[in-house]
Structures are given as C-alpha cells and as structure tokens.
Scaffold this motif. Structure first.
Motif, mmCIF file in Angstrom:
data_model
loop_
_atom_site.group_PDB
_atom_site.id
_atom_site.type_symbol
_atom_site.label_atom_id
_atom_site.label_comp_id
_atom_site.label_asym_id
_atom_site.label_seq_id
_atom_site.Cartn_x
_atom_site.Cartn_y
_atom_site.Cartn_z
ATOM 1 N N ILE A 145 -6.298 -2.632 3.967
ATOM 2 C CA ILE A 145 -6.469 -1.996 5.104
ATOM 3 C C ILE A 145 -5.207 -1.154 5.617
ATOM 4 O O ILE A 145 -5.245 0.061 5.692
ATOM 5 C CB ILE A 145 -7.047 -2.744 6.392
ATOM 6 C CG1 ILE A 145 -8.543 -3.096 6.040
ATOM 7 C CG2 ILE A 145 -7.006 -1.784 7.552
ATOM 8 C CD1 ILE A 145 -9.057 -4.143 7.196
ATOM 9 N N GLY A 146 -4.159 -1.793 5.460
ATOM 10 C CA GLY A 146 -2.771 -1.266 5.818
ATOM 11 C C GLY A 146 -2.679 -0.072 4.605
ATOM 12 O O GLY A 146 -2.072 1.031 5.085
ATOM 13 N N ASP A 147 -2.747 -0.438 3.694
ATOM 14 C CA ASP A 147 -2.450 0.643 2.312
ATOM 15 C C ASP A 147 -3.400 1.763 2.463
ATOM 16 O O ASP A 147 -3.264 2.995 1.936
ATOM 17 C CB ASP A 147 -2.942 -0.008 1.251
ATOM 18 C CG ASP A 147 -1.702 -0.999 0.666
ATOM 19 O OD1 ASP A 147 -0.788 -1.013 1.195
ATOM 20 O OD2 ASP A 147 -1.982 -1.718 -0.546
ATOM 21 N N ARG A 148 -4.712 1.742 3.261
ATOM 22 C CA ARG A 148 -5.495 2.912 3.584
ATOM 23 C C ARG A 148 -4.949 3.740 4.800
ATOM 24 O O ARG A 148 -5.114 5.152 4.418
ATOM 25 C CB ARG A 148 -6.931 2.402 3.836
ATOM 26 C CG ARG A 148 -7.720 1.745 2.813
ATOM 27 C CD ARG A 148 -9.148 1.813 3.323
ATOM 28 N NE ARG A 148 -9.686 0.642 2.310
ATOM 29 C CZ ARG A 148 -10.207 -0.340 2.214
ATOM 30 N NH1 ARG A 148 -9.911 -1.042 3.577
ATOM 31 N NH2 ARG A 148 -10.438 -1.259 1.438
ATOM 32 N N LEU A 149 -4.363 3.140 5.771
ATOM 33 C CA LEU A 149 -3.947 3.939 6.690
ATOM 34 C C LEU A 149 -2.482 4.649 6.369
ATOM 35 O O LEU A 149 -2.380 5.532 7.235
ATOM 36 C CB LEU A 149 -4.118 3.351 8.332
ATOM 37 C CG LEU A 149 -3.738 3.933 9.549
ATOM 38 C CD1 LEU A 149 -4.603 5.162 9.453
ATOM 39 C CD2 LEU A 149 -3.662 3.106 10.420
ATOM 40 N N LYS A 150 -1.583 3.846 6.034
ATOM 41 C CA LYS A 150 -0.340 4.358 5.815
ATOM 42 C C LYS A 150 -0.144 5.683 5.286
ATOM 43 O O LYS A 150 0.734 6.375 5.815
ATOM 44 C CB LYS A 150 0.690 3.354 5.106
ATOM 45 C CG LYS A 150 0.934 1.980 5.781
ATOM 46 C CD LYS A 150 1.356 0.945 4.879
ATOM 47 C CE LYS A 150 1.855 -0.268 5.481
ATOM 48 N NZ LYS A 150 2.414 -1.335 4.678
ATOM 49 N N PRO A 151 -0.770 5.947 4.295
ATOM 50 C CA PRO A 151 -0.790 7.710 3.700
ATOM 51 C C PRO A 151 -1.171 8.457 4.995
ATOM 52 O O PRO A 151 -0.447 9.520 4.736
ATOM 53 C CB PRO A 151 -1.659 7.623 2.481
ATOM 54 C CG PRO A 151 -1.983 6.022 2.133
ATOM 55 C CD PRO A 151 -1.657 5.233 3.170
ATOM 56 N N VAL A 152 -1.981 8.239 5.931
ATOM 57 C CA VAL A 152 -2.363 9.061 6.908
ATOM 58 C C VAL A 152 -1.023 9.135 7.768
ATOM 59 O O VAL A 152 -0.818 10.520 8.033
ATOM 60 C CB VAL A 152 -3.523 8.572 7.552
ATOM 61 C CG1 VAL A 152 -3.954 9.510 8.756
ATOM 62 C CG2 VAL A 152 -4.798 8.360 6.702
ATOM 63 N N LEU A 153 -0.296 8.324 8.074
ATOM 64 C CA LEU A 153 0.711 8.268 8.782
ATOM 65 C C LEU A 153 1.911 9.203 8.325
ATOM 66 O O LEU A 153 2.455 9.789 8.897
ATOM 67 C CB LEU A 153 1.389 6.951 9.296
ATOM 68 C CG LEU A 153 0.269 5.819 9.883
ATOM 69 C CD1 LEU A 153 0.987 4.514 10.142
ATOM 70 C CD2 LEU A 153 -0.075 6.497 11.228
ATOM 71 N N GLU A 154 2.049 8.602 6.939
ATOM 72 C CA GLU A 154 3.222 9.377 6.258
ATOM 73 C C GLU A 154 2.948 10.864 6.029
ATOM 74 O O GLU A 154 3.718 11.871 6.163
ATOM 75 C CB GLU A 154 3.402 8.764 4.929
ATOM 76 C CG GLU A 154 4.026 7.550 4.819
ATOM 77 C CD GLU A 154 3.929 6.729 3.608
ATOM 78 O OE1 GLU A 154 3.470 7.164 2.804
ATOM 79 O OE2 GLU A 154 4.520 5.669 3.547
ATOM 80 N N GLU A 155 1.403 11.465 6.086
ATOM 81 C CA GLU A 155 1.130 12.709 6.059
ATOM 82 C C GLU A 155 1.331 13.503 7.230
ATOM 83 O O GLU A 155 1.709 14.437 7.426
ATOM 84 C CB GLU A 155 -0.470 12.897 5.417
ATOM 85 C CG GLU A 155 -0.701 12.614 4.300
ATOM 86 C CD GLU A 155 -0.319 13.521 3.291
ATOM 87 O OE1 GLU A 155 -0.074 14.686 3.593
ATOM 88 O OE2 GLU A 155 -0.205 13.094 2.029
ATOM 89 N N GLY A 156 1.041 12.745 8.408
ATOM 90 C CA GLY A 156 1.335 13.122 9.784
ATOM 91 C C GLY A 156 2.848 13.278 9.831
ATOM 92 O O GLY A 156 3.167 14.603 10.605
ATOM 93 N N ARG A 157 3.672 12.384 9.321
ATOM 94 C CA ARG A 157 4.889 12.762 9.414
ATOM 95 C C ARG A 157 5.453 13.874 8.482
ATOM 96 O O ARG A 157 6.439 14.768 9.146
ATOM 97 C CB ARG A 157 5.943 11.672 8.985
ATOM 98 C CG ARG A 157 7.288 11.715 9.030
ATOM 99 C CD ARG A 157 7.971 10.277 8.608
ATOM 100 N NE ARG A 157 7.452 9.889 7.235
ATOM 101 C CZ ARG A 157 7.936 8.766 6.803
ATOM 102 N NH1 ARG A 157 8.761 7.762 7.580
ATOM 103 N NH2 ARG A 157 7.697 8.247 5.415
#
Length: 224
Positions: A145-157
């Motif tokens: 689940i973490g692997d699914r959300l982390k790319p979203v956070l990195e895209e936001g950054r």
C-alpha cells in the motif's frame, strides 16, 4: 501454474498485483469469509469446499497454503488505491482528491469485518510462529500500500505542491493521520462504527492536516 497465478502467490510486495480471474476471486472471497467465521482453522479442504472447486485447482493456481494466503491478502489490499490523476497535469485539486480517496479507501478496508479477522489471524500467527502470515500481511498489505501512495507524494513534490526530504517519513505521517487509533481499537474489539459519512469526514481531515504539514505555502488551497 500460470504466470499470473505465480505472481499472485509471490510473497514479494507488489504495488499492482495482477487481477485474479473471476473464478479465482470467488476462491479469495471464500478464504476471507472462512477467516471471519473460523479464525485460524483454515484448510485447503475447507476453502475448496466453500468455493466449490477441487484442492488440485487451488494448488495449481496458488501453489500452496502460503501462496493462497498471499493472494488473499493482495486481493484485500487491492481495494486501497490512490486516486487516478494525470501526472502531466497534477495540480492542488487532483493531489488533494488522490490523498483523500486513498485515505477513505484504506479506512473502509481496515474497518471491514474481513480485514479485522485477517489482521487478528496474522497477529496470532506471528506471535506463535504458526505460519508466516504476519510477514505476508506486512509485505502485501502495509508495504505494498505504501508503494502505491509514495509515487503520488513524489509527483506532488516534483510539481512543487509538496515539500519533504524523506518519502517514507512523509508516507508514514499521512498513514498515521488517516488511521489514527482506528485499527488498533477495532482489532481489540472496540465497537467503533465507521459509516461512509464518518470515513469521508476523517479522510478529508487527514488530508488537510497532511497538506498543512507538507504542502508548499500558498500552493494548497483550503478544501471547499
């Protein structure tokens, strides 16, 4: 065993495990139902009987009992996904929606009777070393689940909407804000009721709190 079934049976966490066939989904739902009804008394024979299939079919699709448990955890965890967005057009609104949808999905899953039964069983097995179900749940639940959300956070950054140094730390903060003490209370038998309205409210609050902590100043407008 087909390549799809081998992937389903893998203990390696995957952000996007392959979708089971309709017939395999019936089997995985049968496993979840049996866990809820019988706890640790789960056998391949009982699953085959509940799903109206042969044990040979189960072994062909999932390899062994651990493979079946892994696929079941992946099936349950697949319900938790970040919202869809166009990475080329990520803005404050779509980022907020993605985070809020993720939090709402996760709260819906962990508050379900099947998820509570699965996690209680995993804790029992981890404590007694009865099986490696605890590690299976970690790998294909929390870590995937973490692997699914982390790319979203990195895209936001990357889009200049978020600021953080450590993606894992940022994810854990959001995970904590969304979950608070909900899961532990449910696992310990608290009669906590989370309806759709409560889940939507809590998901929105967690998202706003996270963006207050990690959103770039003046880049994340307040939710409407």
């Amino acid at each position: 065993m087909t390549s799809a079934a081998k992937s389903l049976a893998s203990e390696t966490p995957s952000a996007d495990p392959p979708e089971p066939t309709a017939r395999q989904a019936v089997v995985l739902d049968a496993v979840l139902a049996l866990m809820q009804e019988q706890g640790g008394q789960l056998t391949m024979t009982a699953v085959a009987r509940r799903a109206s299939c042969s044990k040979e079919t189960l072994y062909k699709w999932f390899g062994d009992r651990d493979g079946l448990l892994t696929a079941t955890v992946q099936w349950q965890a697949s319900r938790v996904r970040a919202g869809r967005y166009d990475r080329q057009k990520l803005d404050a609104s779509s980022l907020r929606d993605s985070l809020r949808d993720f939090a709402a999905n996760w709260l819906s899953v962990i508050s379900s009777a099947t998820s509570i039964a699965l996690n209680r069983l995993a804790i029992t097995h981890a404590a007694s070393q009865q099986s490696n179900l605890g590690q299976i749940v970690l790998n294909n639940g929390r870590f995937a689940i973490g692997d699914r959300l982390k790319p979203v956070l990195e895209e936001g950054r990357a889009a200049g909407l978020l600021q953080f140094d450590d993606t894992e730390a940022a994810f854990r903060t959001f995970f904590g804000l969304a979950g608070r003490d909900v899961q532990i209370r449910l696992l310990l038998g608290d009669d906590l009721k989370l309806g759709q309205a409560e889940i939507a409210r809590d998901a929105a609050a967690a998202t706003d709190q996270f963006l207050t902590l990690y959103g770039r100043k003046n880049m994340i407008p307040a939710a409407a």
